[in-house]
Design an enzyme around this catalytic site. Structure first.
Site, mmCIF file in Angstrom:
data_model
loop_
_atom_site.group_PDB
_atom_site.id
_atom_site.type_symbol
_atom_site.label_atom_id
_atom_site.label_comp_id
_atom_site.label_asym_id
_atom_site.label_seq_id
_atom_site.Cartn_x
_atom_site.Cartn_y
_atom_site.Cartn_z
ATOM 1 N N ALA B 36 0.990 -1.273 0.000
ATOM 2 C CA ALA B 36 -0.076 0.045 0.010
ATOM 3 C C ALA B 36 0.900 1.356 -0.050
ATOM 4 O O ALA B 36 1.818 1.142 0.430
ATOM 5 C CB ALA B 36 -0.959 0.074 1.332
ATOM 6 N N ASP B 37 0.491 2.345 -0.721
ATOM 7 C CA ASP B 37 1.009 3.648 -0.347
ATOM 8 C C ASP B 37 0.168 4.299 0.637
ATOM 9 O O ASP B 37 -0.661 3.883 0.968
ATOM 10 C CB ASP B 37 1.227 4.403 -1.761
ATOM 11 N N SER B 38 0.684 5.588 1.035
ATOM 12 C CA SER B 38 0.088 6.177 1.857
ATOM 13 C C SER B 38 -1.337 6.574 1.584
ATOM 14 O O SER B 38 -2.246 6.725 2.462
ATOM 15 C CB SER B 38 0.821 7.643 2.432
#
Lengths: 245, 78
Positions: B36-38
């Site tokens: 996941a990214d932020s």
């Protein structure tokens, strides 16, 4: 082209010359439009002229909490917000050496901070639907500078920077974030210029005329449209060639 | 009931991040293990709020790093 049927748009500063034209054009393309501003009477008049799909939500963006409450109200009453146009702006001109903190603060608060708060509040719904348009009305002076307007110029340059950062944050979610930078436009803001000032200004414009609010709203309609889906983080200059950047 | 919450959380993670459900263990970190990214983590929190009808404040959301963090928060607040 540029069909905005089914989209809900919020335009701040919609009682002004450019804001009113933007609301009118978005409406003409099929969008449901919420006109916001501080002058309820002027907004009501404009909304009545538009007829269906036009709503008035008066709001003074200077207060903390007002911006997010406005977005909340749009979402509550109309279900969603697809197109946010940060148009509200004011000037408190003066040479920097004489500019009061208050003049600086008021301009930054309404022109830049409110745009930030409105954008922040709009994002959640846009992210969920994987579609959104945030368009901020900057100004040519945000790029070129202008004496006597350190506060206004800072706010307009700030909108461009903020839009670039935000555009990168949400590009993968189908949300575009752009600015339109008007040059000299026929509005109450430029009506106050005297003949000499006007002549000097025209000399600097290759098209030798002021722009119209309608010409700004055309740029906004484009950026709001499906056709502009691949345009993000940009500033579209509409200035008759006054600055080519 | 708690298993139910865990299953629903895992299902959201699988759907949202497009990862194999075998990878979604309780100790898995959204960013380090699940790719996941932020922005994904912000969306996951939004999805949890919607699924469980709860409000996850920003300071609590920042502390939700692993699948287990999410399950624990929701168990405590729903």
């Amino acid at each position: 082209m540029f069909d905005l049927s089914g989209k809900i748009a919020l335009v701040t500063g919609a009682s002004g010359g450019i804001g009113g034209a933007i609301a009118t054009r978005l409406h003409a393309q099929g969008a449901t439009v919420v006109l916001s501003g501080t002058r309820a009477d002027a907004l009501e008049e404009r909304a009545a002229a538009l007829g269906d799909r036009a709503h008035v939500m008066a709001c003074n963006l200077a207060g903390e909490g007002e911006a997010s409450a406005l977005v909340g109200r749009v979402q509550e009453e109309l279900g969603q917000l697809d197109i946010l146009v940060n148009n509200a702006g004011l000037t408190r001109d003066g040479l920097t050496m004489r500019m009061k903190d208050e003049d600086w603060h008021d301009v930054i608060e309404v022109n830049l901070t409110a745009a930030f708060r409105l954008s922040r509040a709009s994002l959640k719904g846009m992210m969920k639907r994987r579609w959104g348009r945030i368009i901020s009305i900057s100004s040519i002076v945000g790029v070129t500078g202008n004496p006597g307007q350190a506060n206004y110029v800072a706010s307009k340059a700030g909108l461009i920077g903020m839009s670039k950062a935000l555009a990168q944050e949400v590009a993968s979610r189908g949300i575009t974030v752009n600015c339109v930078a008007p040059g000299m436009i026929e509005t109450p803001m430029t009506d106050v210029l005297n003949e000499q000032q006007r002549a000097r200004m025209l000399a600097a414009i290759p098209m030798q005329r002021l722009g119209t609010a309608d010409e700004i709203s055309s740029a906004v309609v484009f950026l709001a449209s499906e056709e502009a889906a691949y345009v993000t983080g940009q500033t579209l200059h509409v200035n008759g060639g006054m600055a080519m950047i | 009931m708690s298993n139910d919450i865990a299953d629903r959380v895992k299902k959201i993670v699988v759907e949202h991040l497009g990862v194999d459900d075998g990878k979604v263990t309780e100790t898995a970190s959204f960013i380090d293990d699940l790719g996941a990214d932020s922005l994904d983590t912000v969306e996951l929190v939004m999805a949890f709020e919607e699924e469980f009808g709860c409000e996850i404040p920003d300071d609590a959301a920042e502390k939700i790093v692993t699948v287990k963090d999410a399950i624990s928060f929701i168990q405590e607040h729903s």
